[in-house]
Design an enzyme around this catalytic site. Structure first.
Site, PDB file in Angstrom:
ATOM      1  N   MET A   1      26.051  12.197  -5.990  1.00  0.00           N
ATOM      2  CA  MET A   1      26.081  12.010  -7.443  1.00  0.00           C
ATOM      3  C   MET A   1      26.513  13.321  -8.075  1.00  0.00           C
ATOM      4  O   MET A   1      25.916  14.364  -7.842  1.00  0.00           O
ATOM      5  CB  MET A   1      24.673  11.648  -7.903  1.00  0.00           C
ATOM      6  CG  MET A   1      24.558  11.223  -9.342  1.00  0.00           C
ATOM      7  SD  MET A   1      22.837  10.910  -9.753  1.00  0.00           S
ATOM      8  CE  MET A   1      22.396   9.657  -8.589  1.00  0.00           C
ATOM      9  N   LEU A  87      24.664  18.804  -7.263  1.00  0.00           N
ATOM     10  CA  LEU A  87      25.311  18.146  -6.130  1.00  0.00           C
ATOM     11  C   LEU A  87      24.289  17.224  -5.484  1.00  0.00           C
ATOM     12  O   LEU A  87      23.189  17.659  -5.148  1.00  0.00           O
ATOM     13  CB  LEU A  87      25.792  19.165  -5.092  1.00  0.00           C
ATOM     14  CG  LEU A  87      27.212  19.714  -5.195  1.00  0.00           C
ATOM     15  CD1 LEU A  87      27.489  20.630  -4.027  1.00  0.00           C
ATOM     16  CD2 LEU A  87      28.233  18.597  -5.240  1.00  0.00           C
ATOM     17  N   ASP A  88      24.665  15.967  -5.291  1.00  0.00           N
ATOM     18  CA  ASP A  88      23.788  15.013  -4.626  1.00  0.00           C
ATOM     19  C   ASP A  88      23.491  15.432  -3.191  1.00  0.00           C
ATOM     20  O   ASP A  88      24.267  16.171  -2.583  1.00  0.00           O
ATOM     21  CB  ASP A  88      24.466  13.646  -4.584  1.00  0.00           C
ATOM     22  CG  ASP A  88      23.875  12.700  -5.607  1.00  0.00           C
ATOM     23  OD1 ASP A  88      23.158  13.168  -6.496  1.00  0.00           O
ATOM     24  OD2 ASP A  88      24.146  11.501  -5.507  1.00  0.00           O
ATOM     25  N   PRO A  89      22.404  14.939  -2.617  1.00  0.00           N
ATOM     26  CA  PRO A  89      22.156  15.187  -1.185  1.00  0.00           C
ATOM     27  C   PRO A  89      23.328  14.749  -0.303  1.00  0.00           C
ATOM     28  O   PRO A  89      23.615  15.390   0.706  1.00  0.00           O
ATOM     29  CB  PRO A  89      20.893  14.353  -0.902  1.00  0.00           C
ATOM     30  CG  PRO A  89      20.181  14.309  -2.208  1.00  0.00           C
ATOM     31  CD  PRO A  89      21.271  14.232  -3.253  1.00  0.00           C
ATOM     32  N   ALA A  91      26.402  15.024  -0.891  1.00  0.00           N
ATOM     33  CA  ALA A  91      27.529  15.943  -1.019  1.00  0.00           C
ATOM     34  C   ALA A  91      27.207  17.308  -0.416  1.00  0.00           C
ATOM     35  O   ALA A  91      26.060  17.729  -0.335  1.00  0.00           O
ATOM     36  CB  ALA A  91      27.903  16.104  -2.490  1.00  0.00           C
TER      37      ALA A  91
END
Length: 348
Positions: A1, A87-89, A91
């Site tokens: 995300m 930054l999402d996990p 990514a």
């Protein structure tokens, strides 16, 4: 995300250890004191330090942005930390983390251009627009490389983009992802975003690797979703790496394990000056008296041929960042002032 929230921890000076006390039981100890915890007295928690600067973390897959900030803060034993652009996990890649006075320059980094390399897996659209969601649309069709390349130009430039339902955008005061997780129907309106560059890097029929350069607020997941719809085969992001945020690139980055191994006394080389975030803004050197005025929030008159005429600028005194603000009618009006010293690195 991918979104552009900023999380800043408040300073947390370590409280002094309570001698002769037992937090678990609170039972009286010798001489009217408290019993020691089992295993002897608790060691003193290291006192947090004033650390000022930027750390360019190469975040690994599986780590949340909040955890990344905590790791860096602990590695430097810093009082205050925050990140510029979540930054999402799922990514990996560049997560700039501000320490101390650098948190005042976070907006400048978040407003900068960003670059990504991401993989779109075709045939499945998910409710989160990435590999962590559940399938909502499927297709047996798979695009040719030429079809993907032909579709990319319609997403370049100033476009309208509907954010993913699972995003941090607020609806009536609540995050969209919280509403979506509760089963509510989330309807988000399109927002203007700027995408400067899109190009196919690899393509094997089942998936396509694309590189992108874009502005603040662009959702790569939404781009993959919309591209799949245009191609008539659906798609979702299955891998994502951020390679640039504003002035920060992979070349300056470091891994969390490297920071943890080096510890507070060995991490100096990984700390970049606070003013690195102001890359591209004009700077002006001011006298000590002018610096003191700026530190009090008062404007100063800029003189000299090289003085900025209008717009954002920052002032330094003796090579140390003093303030950032707007130049208006020959005056620098400070909007942020800085109290730098200690571990703040200097240019040169």
């Amino acid at each position: 995300m991918i979104h552009d929230d900023t999380a800043i921890d408040s300073p947390d000076e370590a409280a002094p250890a309570s001698i002769g006390s037992d937090d678990a039981t609170g039972t009286p100890g010798p001489a009217g004191g408290r019993r020691q915890p089992r295993g002897g007295p608790r060691p003193d928690r290291p006192k947090r330090r004033d650390v000022n600067g930027w750390v360019i973390l190469d975040k690994g897959v599986g780590m949340t942005s909040t955890h990344a900030v905590a790791v860096v803060k602990r590695a430097f034993n810093a009082k205050k930390a925050g990140h510029a652009g979540t930054l999402d996990p799922l990514a990996s890649g560049i997560l700039p983390i501000a320490l101390g006075e650098a948190t005042k320059t976070v907006p400048f980094v978040m407003d900068g251009r960003k670059a990504y390399v991401f993989t779109v897996t075709w045939g499945i659209e998910t409710d989160t627009d990435d590999a962590e969601g559940r399938p909502v649309m499927t297709s047996d069709a798979r695009p040719e490389r030429e079809a993907v390349e032909a579709a990319l130009p319609r997403f370049i430039g100033a476009i309208e983009q509907v954010p993913p339902r699972y995003s941090a955008i607020k609806i009536a005061g609540e995050r969209a992802y919280d509403l979506a997780r509760d089963g509510e129907v989330v309807e988000l309106v399109a927002r203007p975003v700027q995408i400067d560059h899109l190009a196919v890097v690899e393509h094997d029929g089942q998936r396509t690797v694309i590189e992108a350069q874009c502005g603040k607020g662009t959702y790569v997941r939404a781009l993959a979703r919309d591209l799949g719809r245009v191609l008539g085969c659906y798609g979702h992001v299955s891998a994502l790496r951020r390679t640039r945020v504003g002035p920060f690139t992979e070349a300056e980055s470091c891994l969390a394990a490297t920071l943890e191994e080096a510890g507070p006394d060995g991490n100096g080389p990984h700390l970049h000056p606070v003013e690195t975030a102001l890359d591209g803004l004009p700077s002006v050197a001011v006298s000590r008296d002018m610096a003191l005025r700026l530190m009090r929030g008062q404007p100063v008159i800029l003189r000299g041929r090289d003085a900025p005429v209008e717009g954002k600028a920052f002032a330094t005194c003796g090579g140390i960042l003093v303030s950032v603000g707007d130049v208006e009618r020959g005056e620098l009006v400070p909007h942020r002032v800085f109290h730098l010293g200690g571990t703040a690195p200097q240019r040169g």
